[in-house]
Scaffold this motif. Sequence first.
Motif, PDB file in Angstrom:
ATOM      1  N   ILE A 116       2.136   9.052  -3.530  1.00  0.00           N
ATOM      2  CA  ILE A 116       2.351   7.804  -4.255  1.00  0.00           C
ATOM      3  C   ILE A 116       1.561   7.752  -5.562  1.00  0.00           C
ATOM      4  CG2 ILE A 116       0.496   6.444  -3.194  1.00  0.00           C
ATOM      5  CD1 ILE A 116       2.531   4.156  -2.925  1.00  0.00           C
ATOM      6  N   SER A 117       0.398   8.415  -5.587  1.00  0.00           N
ATOM      7  CA  SER A 117      -0.425   8.417  -6.798  1.00  0.00           C
ATOM      8  C   SER A 117       0.173   9.281  -7.909  1.00  0.00           C
ATOM      9  CB  SER A 117      -1.838   8.909  -6.467  1.00  0.00           C
ATOM     10  OG  SER A 117      -1.800  10.224  -5.938  1.00  0.00           O
ATOM     11  N   GLN A 118       1.165  10.098  -7.592  1.00  0.00           N
ATOM     12  CA  GLN A 118       1.785  10.968  -8.576  1.00  0.00           C
ATOM     13  C   GLN A 118       2.934  10.290  -9.311  1.00  0.00           C
ATOM     14  OE1 GLN A 118       2.982  14.538  -6.500  1.00  0.00           O
ATOM     15  NE2 GLN A 118       1.016  14.691  -5.405  1.00  0.00           N
ATOM     16  N   PRO A 162      -3.201   0.993   9.559  1.00  0.00           N
ATOM     17  CA  PRO A 162      -3.263   2.087   8.578  1.00  0.00           C
ATOM     18  C   PRO A 162      -1.945   2.855   8.529  1.00  0.00           C
ATOM     19  CG  PRO A 162      -5.177   2.107  10.036  1.00  0.00           C
ATOM     20  CD  PRO A 162      -4.194   1.153  10.633  1.00  0.00           C
ATOM     21  N   LEU A 163      -1.537   3.216   7.329  1.00  0.00           N
ATOM     22  CA  LEU A 163      -0.360   4.057   7.108  1.00  0.00           C
ATOM     23  C   LEU A 163      -0.869   5.432   6.673  1.00  0.00           C
ATOM     24  CD1 LEU A 163       2.674   4.517   6.782  1.00  0.00           C
ATOM     25  CD2 LEU A 163       2.531   3.463   4.521  1.00  0.00           C
ATOM     26  N   ASN A 175      -9.293   4.264   3.748  1.00  0.00           N
ATOM     27  CA  ASN A 175      -7.841   4.376   3.741  1.00  0.00           C
ATOM     28  C   ASN A 175      -7.229   3.438   2.691  1.00  0.00           C
ATOM     29  OD1 ASN A 175      -5.298   5.353   5.052  1.00  0.00           O
ATOM     30  ND2 ASN A 175      -5.051   3.160   5.397  1.00  0.00           N
ATOM     31  N   LYS A 176      -6.238   3.928   1.942  1.00  0.00           N
ATOM     32  CA  LYS A 176      -5.660   3.166   0.830  1.00  0.00           C
ATOM     33  C   LYS A 176      -4.370   2.443   1.190  1.00  0.00           C
ATOM     34  CE  LYS A 176      -7.371   6.399  -2.693  1.00  0.00           C
ATOM     35  NZ  LYS A 176      -6.951   7.319  -3.792  1.00  0.00           N
ATOM     36  N   TYR A 177      -3.643   2.937   2.193  1.00  0.00           N
ATOM     37  CA  TYR A 177      -2.287   2.448   2.432  1.00  0.00           C
ATOM     38  C   TYR A 177      -2.182   1.823   3.816  1.00  0.00           C
ATOM     39  CZ  TYR A 177      -1.952   5.773  -1.373  1.00  0.00           C
ATOM     40  OH  TYR A 177      -2.186   6.448  -2.540  1.00  0.00           O
ATOM     41  N   ILE A 251      -0.540  -2.672   0.401  1.00  0.00           N
ATOM     42  CA  ILE A 251      -0.086  -3.167   1.692  1.00  0.00           C
ATOM     43  C   ILE A 251       1.433  -3.269   1.644  1.00  0.00           C
ATOM     44  CG2 ILE A 251      -0.238  -5.015   3.391  1.00  0.00           C
ATOM     45  CD1 ILE A 251      -2.928  -5.768   2.143  1.00  0.00           C
ATOM     46  N   PHE A 252       2.087  -2.681   2.627  1.00  0.00           N
ATOM     47  CA  PHE A 252       3.542  -2.619   2.655  1.00  0.00           C
ATOM     48  C   PHE A 252       4.108  -3.522   3.746  1.00  0.00           C
ATOM     49  CE2 PHE A 252       2.137   1.534   1.093  1.00  0.00           C
ATOM     50  CZ  PHE A 252       2.904   1.685  -0.046  1.00  0.00           C
ATOM     51  N   LYS A 253       5.345  -3.899   3.520  1.00  0.00           N
ATOM     52  CA  LYS A 253       6.160  -4.562   4.532  1.00  0.00           C
ATOM     53  C   LYS A 253       7.304  -3.627   4.873  1.00  0.00           C
ATOM     54  CE  LYS A 253       9.506  -8.318   5.027  1.00  0.00           C
ATOM     55  NZ  LYS A 253      10.180  -9.449   4.329  1.00  0.00           N
TER      56      LYS A 253
END
Length: 310
Positions: A116-118, A162-163, A175-177, A251-253
Amino acid sequence: MKGLADKLRLIYKPFLLITIGFMVTYTFLHWVLFIKAGIPLKENILKFWFPFTLPFIPVYIWLRPRLKLLQFKDDKGSFGYQFLACMAMAVPTIIAQEYLATATGKLTELENIAQISQHDRTKYYSLKKYYIDKQHFAVQNKLSVTGRHNENLNMFIYVIMPLLESQDNPFFSSNKYWLGQKYQRQISNRLSNQEKDDRYKAFAEQAQKEFYKTNFENFTYLEVIGNTDDREEFNKAKRRLGQKSTAENIIFKANTEPFEARNGNKLPWVFGSLGIGLLAYLVFLLFPKLKGEEEHHQFTSGDSSGISKL
């Protein structure tokens, strides 16, 4: 018939132009300033409170002087027509902002979450490899009271997990995601305290059962939770795990429907609500009578600060 023609020309036509102009202008500014430029603002303010309150400005400046041409028993009649005009502008504009947010959101396809950082940050993501760590979750509870007379008690339970890239990747405190899941229920606020406690315990037990039986890895795409009250509650839950909130945290849904269905029926509702508002205002204009011809002439001859040019 001449009276109706004058109403259409002097009041309804300006109302129509103001309504469409406001909706188009606000939606365009939303896209330019807050989606493209990325100016940070709470989404409930941008999508609801601004579209709900700002119509009072053009209505007061340009439509209110024209409503003085109508005969009302008191000032409440004029205010009612101003309020109706504001609602006719606000409702389709609010729906249009929801449609704009989903329709302009891009989907980024990733092999795993570490990629995702790319890429440039987008609203939606799809992953081929991932793992939802249900062993290291945290919970945040929230209660709120709503309703004109505070008659509703809203109960919320926010769960964050955590993802990770895979099951082999351990969970770290940095953890970032994350994946967020919200459970909610509304009950009467007029219940006794004991009844409220019993209802909340039942709600919490049901949410817990639903959480453990849900396969959160069964999603088609992820949606980034933006600058909302929900994100604040998820961040509170995350801090229970010793996590700090940084700009890199996302943070995702999880969404299970096809990505192409993300807009739902928002666009038809935009035009449908606009049409209903315009028609309703036209019908209401049939009831009050116009004042004398002399006032019409004075109003349209340029003594109204230029609004007759609309």
